[in-house]
Design a protein around this motif. Structure first.
Motif, PDB file in Angstrom:
ATOM      1  N   UNK A   5      12.701 -27.928  -2.742  1.00 53.15           N
ATOM      2  CA  UNK A   5      13.712 -27.607  -3.760  1.00 53.15           C
ATOM      3  C   UNK A   5      14.683 -26.546  -3.257  1.00 53.15           C
ATOM      4  N   UNK A   6      14.134 -25.545  -2.571  1.00 53.27           N
ATOM      5  CA  UNK A   6      14.986 -24.490  -2.008  1.00 53.27           C
ATOM      6  C   UNK A   6      15.920 -25.042  -0.944  1.00 53.27           C
ATOM      7  N   UNK A   7      15.378 -25.910  -0.076  1.00 52.35           N
ATOM      8  CA  UNK A   7      16.200 -26.515   0.982  1.00 52.35           C
ATOM      9  C   UNK A   7      17.322 -27.364   0.392  1.00 52.35           C
ATOM     10  N   UNK A   8      16.980 -28.109  -0.666  1.00 53.80           N
ATOM     11  CA  UNK A   8      17.981 -28.960  -1.313  1.00 53.80           C
ATOM     12  C   UNK A   8      19.065 -28.111  -1.989  1.00 53.80           C
ATOM     13  N   UNK A   9      18.659 -27.051  -2.647  1.00 51.24           N
ATOM     14  CA  UNK A   9      19.619 -26.159  -3.312  1.00 51.24           C
ATOM     15  C   UNK A   9      20.550 -25.507  -2.290  1.00 51.24           C
ATOM     16  N   UNK A  10      19.977 -25.104  -1.127  1.00 47.87           N
ATOM     17  CA  UNK A  10      20.774 -24.508  -0.061  1.00 47.87           C
ATOM     18  C   UNK A  10      21.793 -25.505   0.484  1.00 47.87           C
ATOM     19  N   UNK A  11      21.332 -26.738   0.692  1.00 46.31           N
ATOM     20  CA  UNK A  11      22.203 -27.788   1.228  1.00 46.31           C
ATOM     21  C   UNK A  11      23.334 -28.098   0.245  1.00 46.31           C
ATOM     22  N   UNK A  17      31.791 -27.538  -1.059  1.00 44.65           N
ATOM     23  CA  UNK A  17      33.232 -27.583  -0.799  1.00 44.65           C
ATOM     24  C   UNK A  17      33.680 -28.886  -0.170  1.00 44.65           C
ATOM     25  N   UNK A  18      32.977 -29.349   0.861  1.00 42.57           N
ATOM     26  CA  UNK A  18      33.373 -30.577   1.573  1.00 42.57           C
ATOM     27  C   UNK A  18      33.188 -31.806   0.699  1.00 42.57           C
ATOM     28  N   UNK A  19      32.151 -31.780  -0.158  1.00 39.61           N
ATOM     29  CA  UNK A  19      31.937 -32.909  -1.076  1.00 39.61           C
ATOM     30  C   UNK A  19      33.052 -32.975  -2.119  1.00 39.61           C
ATOM     31  N   UNK A  20      33.469 -31.820  -2.625  1.00 42.34           N
ATOM     32  CA  UNK A  20      34.561 -31.783  -3.603  1.00 42.34           C
ATOM     33  C   UNK A  20      35.865 -32.264  -2.969  1.00 42.34           C
TER      34      UNK A  20
END
Length: 211
Positions: A181-187, A193-196
Motif C-alpha cells: 500500500x505504501x509503495x502504491x501510494x508513493x508511486x 503530474x505525468x498522468x494528469x
C-alpha cells in the motif's frame, strides 16, 4: 586488542608528568551549594512571582518519531493571545511567554493553548502598581492576602496515554498489505503530474478528432 587478566602492559608510557594534566572536580559540592543559594536569592528577588518563570504553551515535539509527545514550548503565538483576549505587550508583564515566530498549524493546538491562557488568567492574582490606586483588572485586597509564591512548574503539562483494549484481528486487517500500500501510494504521488498531463493531452486529441 585490550589486555586481559594480570599480564604485562605493552608499551607503557608512564614517564609523562600526568599530574599536571589531571582534571579535578573538588569544587563540585561548593558549586551545588552556590547554585542552590542563587536559586533561593532569585526566588526572594522576584517574589511573589512564580519561581519557574513565565507560563509556557503546550506544543508537540517535531518529527514523526517524537510528535506523539507533548512538552512546554517557548512562548504563545500572537494568534493564541488574540483569541484569549490578551494583548501581546500586556502578556509579558503578567508572566506569559510570547513567541512571535511560532505559527499555529492546527485548530486543536490553538484551542488547547487558548484554554490554557484563560485558565491561567482566571487563577492569576495581579498586584497593583500603586497600592493606593488600583486599576481595572487588579486583584482585590482579600486575594492579595491569599497570594503565595509558586515553587513548582506553572500548570505542568502531562502526557496522557490512552490504553486500547485487546480485540480480535479482523479479516480485512489480516489481508491488508502495508508495504504494498505504501509503495502504491508513493508511486501514485510520483506519477500524478505525468498522468494528469497525459490525460489532458488525450482529451485535447479527442476534441481535435471530433472536429
Amino acid at each position: 586488542m585490550a589486555p586481559s587478566r594480570n599480564g604485562m602492559l605493552l608499551n607503557p608510557h608512564f614517564h609523562k608528568d600526568w599530574q599536571k594534566r589531571v582534571r579535578t572536580w573538588f569544587n563540585q559540592p561548593a558549586r551545588k551549594l552556590r547554585r542552590r543559594r542563587a536559586r533561593q536569592a532569585k526566588a526572594r528577588r522576584i517574589a511573589p512571582r512564580p519561581v519557574a518563570g513565565p507560563l509556557r504553551p503546550s506544543v508537540r515535539c517535531p518529527t514523526i518519531r517524537y510528535h506523539t509527545k507533548v512538552r512546554a514550548g517557548r512562548g504563545f503565538t500572537l494568534e493564541e493571545l488574540k483569541a484569549a483576549g490578551i494583548h501581546k505587550k500586556v502578556a509579558r508583564t503578567i508572566g506569559i511567554a510570547v513567541d512571535s515566530r511560532r505559527r499555529n498549524r492546527s485548530a486543536e493546538s490553538l484551542q488547547t493553548n487558548v484554554q490554557r491562557l484563560k485558565e491561567y488568567r482566571s487563577k492569576l492574582i495581579l498586584f497593583p502598581r500603586k497600592a493606593s490606586a488600583p486599576r481595572k483588572g487588579d486583584s482585590s485586597a482579600e486575594e492579595l492576602k491569599m497570594a503565595t509564591q509558586l515553587t513548582g512548574p506553572i500548570m505542568p503539562i502531562r502526557n496522557v496515554h490512552k490504553k486500547e483494549k485487546a480485540r480480535v484481528i479482523s479479516e480485512d486487517e489480516k489481508n491488508f498489505k502495508a508495504f504494498a500500500s505504501l509503495r502504491m501510494a508513493r508511486a501514485n504521488a510520483r506519477l500524478f503530474g505525468i498522468r494528469a498531463k497525459r490525460a489532458k493531452e488525450a482529451a485535447e486529441q479527442d476534441v481535435e478528432k471530433k472536429k
